[in-house]
Design a protein around this motif. Sequence first.
Motif, PDB file in Angstrom:
ATOM      1  N   UNK A 204      33.020 -14.646  11.318  1.00 41.02           N
ATOM      2  CA  UNK A 204      33.623 -16.066  10.579  1.00 41.02           C
ATOM      3  C   UNK A 204      34.809 -16.635  11.251  1.00 41.02           C
ATOM      4  N   UNK A 205      34.980 -18.026  11.159  1.00 39.59           N
ATOM      5  CA  UNK A 205      36.145 -18.523  11.989  1.00 39.59           C
ATOM      6  C   UNK A 205      37.290 -18.237  11.294  1.00 39.59           C
ATOM      7  N   UNK A 206      38.328 -18.321  12.003  1.00 41.94           N
ATOM      8  CA  UNK A 206      39.764 -18.240  11.276  1.00 41.94           C
ATOM      9  C   UNK A 206      40.050 -19.111  10.433  1.00 41.94           C
ATOM     10  N   UNK A 207      40.736 -18.589   9.026  1.00 43.35           N
ATOM     11  CA  UNK A 207      41.109 -19.326   8.062  1.00 43.35           C
ATOM     12  C   UNK A 207      39.892 -19.432   7.045  1.00 43.35           C
ATOM     13  N   UNK A 208      40.175 -20.500   6.071  1.00 47.95           N
ATOM     14  CA  UNK A 208      39.245 -20.658   5.180  1.00 47.95           C
ATOM     15  C   UNK A 208      38.454 -21.930   5.340  1.00 47.95           C
ATOM     16  N   UNK A 209      37.004 -21.829   5.376  1.00 45.83           N
ATOM     17  CA  UNK A 209      36.224 -22.927   5.769  1.00 45.83           C
ATOM     18  C   UNK A 209      36.454 -24.277   4.638  1.00 45.83           C
TER      19      UNK A 209
END
Length: 321
Positions: A204-209
């Motif tokens: 997952x990429x950092x933060x919230x998509x």
Amino acid sequence: MNTGAAPLVISADGPRPHPVHDGDRIWPETNCYIDLWVELLHALGRDPVPAFACALSADHDGGQWTFLKVTQEDLRRLYGLEVTEENVWMPLVDTVESGPARQLLHTVEVDSWWLPDTAGTDYHHNHVKTTIVPVRFDREQRQLTYIHNSGTHSLAGDDFAGIFGLGDSPRSGLLPYVEQIRWFPDRQEPDVLLPIVREHLSRRAPGNPIDRLAGDVRSAVGWLPDAGMETFHLWAFATLRQCGATAELAADLSSHLGADLAPGAAEAAPCFLDVARGAKAVQFKMARAARGRTVEVDDLLTAMGRAWTRGVDIVAESVAV
């Protein structure tokens, strides 16, 4: 020729569409590639839901939501299916015809203009790239049965000629992208879904998509009214539809995990369904914005972001990430 692959057999009639494509779904269709694999796995007698683990690593990159695809590695580990690019050195019609003797199926990039199942949208109306899997091929009769979108369909005559660029049918000089699919049952790994889910969560990429999507949506409120409805539909497909469809697939996966492998994961399904419904509601509002109407989307986007975070956290906890 013996490559060690097992035969891949699909009935020309095809099964009923998978429940993922039921009309009462929030997003009855996702994108051409995920829809294709849902129906292909279903036609091969496999459950496609484990392949939805890829939904958990989806993101918004500032310009669009991830165009979701099942990874080749996941297909091999879950189903024993090897997917590689075909080097198209023969005419396309010969390449597809060669598949059964080589014990493989093909995915083929084609023009929706020639696909009767797109009647009402692209069929003989728009030139749009999409992907099919030919299932039954009759060169002499110019007939083709193929998997596309939400099921198994047929075409013939001029459409057959158009798909393969035969006769006077116009075709770009560029060769289409074609994949070959082979089945090696011994390459399927037992009890592999939980490790695959953990791997996607770890990517997952950092933060919230959803927060990144929200920034895109808020920006679009300003420029969509001058862009026209055609641009709106292209933008909405790349953003809100892909987000909503991804979330609904994540809900399916969560229910599947919670039924046996990861108790508690099913509690994530309502969260992901809230995201799917929210994306559809925002899309309706943005259609109004594209027509110059004033809309408010902040509350919906905030709720979607919270629901996505909660859903992913529940799945992560249930699989002990």
